[in-house]
Enzyme design. Structure first.
Site, PDB file in Angstrom:
ATOM      1  N   HIS A  82       0.844  -1.202   0.000  1.00  0.00           N
ATOM      2  CA  HIS A  82       0.000   0.000   0.000  1.00  0.00           C
ATOM      3  C   HIS A  82       0.876   1.249   0.000  1.00  0.00           C
ATOM      4  O   HIS A  82       1.716   1.429   0.874  1.00  0.00           O
ATOM      5  CB  HIS A  82      -0.896  -0.021   1.235  1.00  0.00           C
ATOM      6  CG  HIS A  82      -1.851   1.124   1.313  1.00  0.00           C
ATOM      7  ND1 HIS A  82      -1.484   2.365   1.766  1.00  0.00           N
ATOM      8  CD2 HIS A  82      -3.169   1.214   1.000  1.00  0.00           C
ATOM      9  CE1 HIS A  82      -2.526   3.188   1.732  1.00  0.00           C
ATOM     10  NE2 HIS A  82      -3.558   2.504   1.263  1.00  0.00           N
ATOM     11  N   ALA A 127     -10.357   6.781  -5.825  1.00  0.00           N
ATOM     12  CA  ALA A 127     -10.488   5.329  -5.820  1.00  0.00           C
ATOM     13  C   ALA A 127     -11.623   4.967  -6.765  1.00  0.00           C
ATOM     14  O   ALA A 127     -12.378   5.827  -7.221  1.00  0.00           O
ATOM     15  CB  ALA A 127     -10.766   4.828  -4.412  1.00  0.00           C
ATOM     16  N   LYS A 172     -18.864   1.052 -16.226  1.00  0.00           N
ATOM     17  CA  LYS A 172     -17.744   1.870 -16.699  1.00  0.00           C
ATOM     18  C   LYS A 172     -16.643   1.924 -15.631  1.00  0.00           C
ATOM     19  O   LYS A 172     -15.449   1.847 -15.946  1.00  0.00           O
ATOM     20  CB  LYS A 172     -18.224   3.273 -17.049  1.00  0.00           C
ATOM     21  CG  LYS A 172     -19.211   3.301 -18.213  1.00  0.00           C
ATOM     22  CD  LYS A 172     -19.683   4.705 -18.514  1.00  0.00           C
ATOM     23  CE  LYS A 172     -20.687   4.704 -19.661  1.00  0.00           C
ATOM     24  NZ  LYS A 172     -21.188   6.075 -19.956  1.00  0.00           N
TER      25      LYS A 172
END
Length: 348
Positions: A124, A184, A234
Site C-alpha cells: 500500500h 479510488a 464503466k
C-alpha cells in the site's frame, strides 16, 4: 501519554516529518528511506486525508513487525527502453517504493520528455495526490495508479475479484494551483460504511452489495459483501485498466493473486504501481502554461453555483487549501496515532 495533553498538541510540518521519519526508523527503515515514507504520509495529512496519512504507521508497523514488509529492501531500477523503467521494490514499504518509482520516472521524463515507471514487489503506497503534487511542482503532468486487495466483484459477479485500485492525474501550474485528481474506483470507502454501522445508520443502495451481489442499505450486510464501482460497468472497466497497468504490465500480482494484508499479514502482497509523466516544459514556457491553466480554472470558477454556499471548485483545490492552512497553522494528529508514532520513534 496524557490524552488531554496530546489532544492539544498542534505540530508544524517540520515536526511531523521529523516524528514520522523517526517512527519508521524505529521500525527498522534506513534514515533516508524513513524520511521519504514520512514525506508522502505527512503530505496526505496536510491535505486532510488523515486515513492515508501517518495513521498508516499502525498497519505498516504491524506488517513490518511480522516480516510481511521488508524494512530494508534492495530496490532495483532497470531501464527497459529510452523512456521506460521497471522498479523491483523488494517488498519494501509502499511509499518508499512509490517514491523510488516516481524519481525514476521523473529522470526519464527529463531526458526524453516522457517517463514511465512500472513498479512491482510493493505494498500500500498511500494516496496518489502527494506523488502528483511532487511531480507537478517539478513541472511534470502525471497519471499514477496502483492496484489493491480485492474488495469489488466483477460487474454482474458475486465474489471479490478486483481491487479498489486508486488512480490520479496531475497537471502543473507554475503560477498557481496545479490540477490534482485522486480517486479510488469505488463509490464509497469501507471506512464510511463502518462509520455508518457504528452510528446505526443506513447507507445509500449505490455504495455496496451484500455477499450475494445484491445492492443493500444495511451497512453490516455491505461489510460482508462488496463495494460498488463508480459509474457502474464503466467504473468496473476503469478498475480493470488500472490493474492491468499497475499489476499485470509491471510484473506484480493482479486481481485475486494479490495477497490480503488482513488475512496474510506476514506474506508479501506484491502490489504494483505505474507512473506516467510528461515534461510540460517540452510543450511551452512556464508563462504559457500558467496563463492557460489560470484561464482554465477561471472558466470553471465563473460558473454560477447551484448553491451559493458551494462555489465551483477545480479538483485539488480543497486539498491544496488544506495544505496551505496546515503549513501555516500546524496540524493536530489523533492522540492515538501520536502516541504510536512516539513509541516507535523511541526505538530509533
Amino acid at each position: 501519554m496524557n490524552t488531554s495533553v496530546a489532544e492539544k498538541r498542534v505540530q508544524l510540518e517540520s515536526e511531523l516529518l521529523e516524528l514520522g521519519a523517526k517512527a519508521f526508523e524505529g521500525l527498522g527503515l534506513l534514515p533516508k528511506d524513513a524520511r521519504d515514507v514520512a514525506r508522502i504520509l505527512v503530505t496526505a495529512d496536510l491535505f486532510g486525508l488523515s486515513t492515508h496519512g501517518l495513521s498508516r504507521v499502525e498497519s505498516y508497523g504491524e506488517r513490518l513487525s511480522v516480516g510481511g514488509i521488508n524494512a530494508r529492501p534492495d530496490i532495483k531500477v532497470e531501464q527497459r527502453a529510452p523512456a521506460i523503467v521497471s522498479v523491483d521494490g523488494d517488498n519494501g514499504v509502499g511509499p518508499l517504493v512509490g517514491m523510488r518509482a516516481l524519481e525514476a520516472a521523473m529522470e526519464m521524463a527529463k531526458q526524453t520528455g516522457v517517463g514511465i515507471a512500472f513498479a512491482r514487489g510493493s505494498n500500500h503506497f498511500g494516496p496518489v495526490s502527494p506523488y502528483s503534487l511532487i511531480a507537478a511542482e517539478a513541472g511534470f503532468a502525471s497519471i499514477i495508479g496502483s492496484n489493491a486487495t480485492t474488495t469489488i466483484a466483477p460487474w454482474g459477479g458475486s465474489d471479490a475479484r478486483l481491487g479498489n485500485s486508486p488512480v490520479g492525474f496531475g497537471v502543473p501550474n507554475p503560477g498557481g494551483k496545479p490540477f490534482l485528481l485522486d480517486m479510488a474506483i469505488s463509490v464509497a470507502a469501507r471506512a464510511k460504511i463502518r462509520n455508518a454501522l457504528k452510528r446505526g445508520e443506513l447507507i445509500p443502495d449505490t455504495w455496496a452489495t451484500d455477499k450475494g451481489g445484491r445492492t443493500t442499505t444495511d451497512p453490516a450486510a455491505a461489510l460482508d459483501g462488496f463495494l460498488l464501482p463508480i459509474g457502474g460497468h464503466k467504473g468496473y472497466g476503469l478498475a480493470l485498466l488500472v490493474d492491468l497497468f499497475a499489476g499485470l504490465l509491471s510484473g506484480a500480482a493482479y486481481l485475486t493473486h494479490v495477497k490480503s494484508w488482513v488475512d496474510a499479514p506476514d506474506e508479501p502482497q506484491n502490489l504494483g504501481h505505474f507512473f506516467i509523466l510528461i515534461d510540460t516544459r517540452r510543450l511551452g514556457s512556464t508563462g504559457w502554461l500558467t496563463e492557460r491553466m489560470n484561464d482554465f480554472a477561471a472558466i470553471l470558477h465563473a460558473s454560477p453555483p447551484a448553491e451559493a454556499s458551494r462555489p465551483v471548485l477545480v479538483p485539488g483545490e480543497i486539498e491544496l487549501n488544506n495544505l496551505a492552512r496546515h503549513r501555516r497553522d500546524g496540524l493536530a494528529l489523533d492522540p492515538a496515532v501520536l502516541t504510536l508514532l512516539e513509541e516507535y520513534a523511541a526505538k530509533a
